[in-house]
Motif scaffolding. Structure first.
Motif, short mmCIF file in Angstrom:
data_model
loop_
_atom_site.label_atom_id
_atom_site.label_comp_id
_atom_site.label_asym_id
_atom_site.label_seq_id
_atom_site.Cartn_x
_atom_site.Cartn_y
_atom_site.Cartn_z
N LYS A 94 35.14 -17.28 -24.34
CA LYS A 94 36.18 -16.61 -23.57
C LYS A 94 36.69 -15.45 -24.43
CE LYS A 94 40.29 -17.61 -20.85
NZ LYS A 94 41.22 -18.63 -20.40
N THR A 122 39.42 -13.07 -24.15
CA THR A 122 40.84 -13.20 -24.49
C THR A 122 41.38 -14.42 -23.78
OG1 THR A 122 41.93 -12.04 -22.65
CG2 THR A 122 40.96 -10.65 -24.37
N GLU A 123 42.52 -14.90 -24.22
CA GLU A 123 43.12 -16.08 -23.59
C GLU A 123 43.53 -15.80 -22.15
OE1 GLU A 123 43.17 -19.12 -24.68
OE2 GLU A 123 42.17 -18.52 -26.52
N CYS A 180 39.74 -6.06 -23.31
CA CYS A 180 38.51 -6.76 -22.96
C CYS A 180 37.50 -5.76 -22.40
CB CYS A 180 38.80 -7.85 -21.93
SG CYS A 180 37.29 -8.66 -21.32
N PHE A 223 43.65 -7.67 -26.10
CA PHE A 223 43.43 -8.68 -27.11
C PHE A 223 44.74 -9.01 -27.82
CE2 PHE A 223 39.05 -7.58 -26.61
CZ PHE A 223 38.30 -8.62 -27.14
N ASP A 255 43.13 -13.82 -30.57
CA ASP A 255 41.84 -13.60 -29.91
C ASP A 255 40.86 -12.96 -30.90
OD1 ASP A 255 42.71 -14.51 -27.37
OD2 ASP A 255 43.58 -12.55 -26.93
N ARG A 288 39.81 -15.34 -33.64
CA ARG A 288 38.88 -16.37 -33.14
C ARG A 288 37.47 -15.85 -32.97
NH1 ARG A 288 37.70 -16.85 -27.95
NH2 ARG A 288 39.56 -15.71 -27.33
#
Length: 202
Positions: free
Chosen positions: A30, A32-33, A60, A69, A73, A76
């Motif tokens: 994924k 971004t959250e 994104c 972002f 993000d 990660r």
């Protein structure tokens, strides 16, 4: 005679929307959250996207998404090298927003610090290289001149040009000519044809 069925390779892999290569599902995350779209951009392409957008807002890359972002993000999904560069640039942006923070004016230093003395203590000494600069005028220390004398000097000269040269340019470490940075990355090349020395702006 019995037969065994196998899943076609294409169905076990995903095609990256950007590089068009096929990878296993582990290469996709994924982005971004806040993203709600299909995860069809590989982490390598996302890492390259982050790296190319360091000095801007990072959104994104998925067509039609554009979600911004967050720090976590990037931590990660980016490689360690890209994240460390992003983290450093983020810190620099925060520091630059603090009025008491000033960058060292020594072209070969690249450090900065908060100067708590303010206008009452205009001489700022770099903790890293010990170079002196003027907190009030944000230029290398005008040795031999008080701030009042330097102000008179500025008024007698072209103040805007004087300040620009002092604040916005750095001398080439090889030939000494003043060079201005016009955005982009910190990799600089001297414009003098006989020099062409390459150095880091920071």
């Amino acid at each position: 005679m019995g037969s065994t069925s196998s899943t076609p390779k294409a169905s076990r892999t995903i095609e990256c929307h950007i590089c068009i290569n096929r990878y296993s599902k582990s290469k996709f995350q994924k982005i971004t959250e806040k993203c709600t779209h299909k995860n069809d951009i590989c982490i390598t392409c996302v890492d390259k996207h982050i790296s190319s957008r360091m000095e801007n807002v990072i959104n994104c890359p998925h067509l039609g998404c554009g979600k911004e972002f967050e720090f976590n993000d990037i931590k990660r999904i980016a490689t360690k090298k890209v994240f460390e560069r992003y983290d450093t640039l983020t810190l620099r942006k925060v520091l630059q927003g603090m009025p008491e923070f000033k960058w060292c004016k020594n072209a070969s230093c690249g450090s900065g610090q908060i100067h708590f003395g303010g206008d009452d203590a205009p001489i700022m000494t770099c903790n890293a290289c010990k170079a002196k600069s003027c907190y009030i005028h944000d230029v290398p220390w005008h040795k031999g001149k008080t701030c009042e004398e330097y102000e008179k000097f500025r008024k007698g000269a072209d103040a805007a040009t004087t300040d620009y040269l002092q604040r916005e340019t750095k001398p080439c470490p090889k030939c000494g000519i003043k060079i201005a940075k016009k955005g982009g990355c910190n990799h600089m090349t001297c414009t003098i044809s006989s020099c062409k020395y390459e150095f880091c702006w920071l």
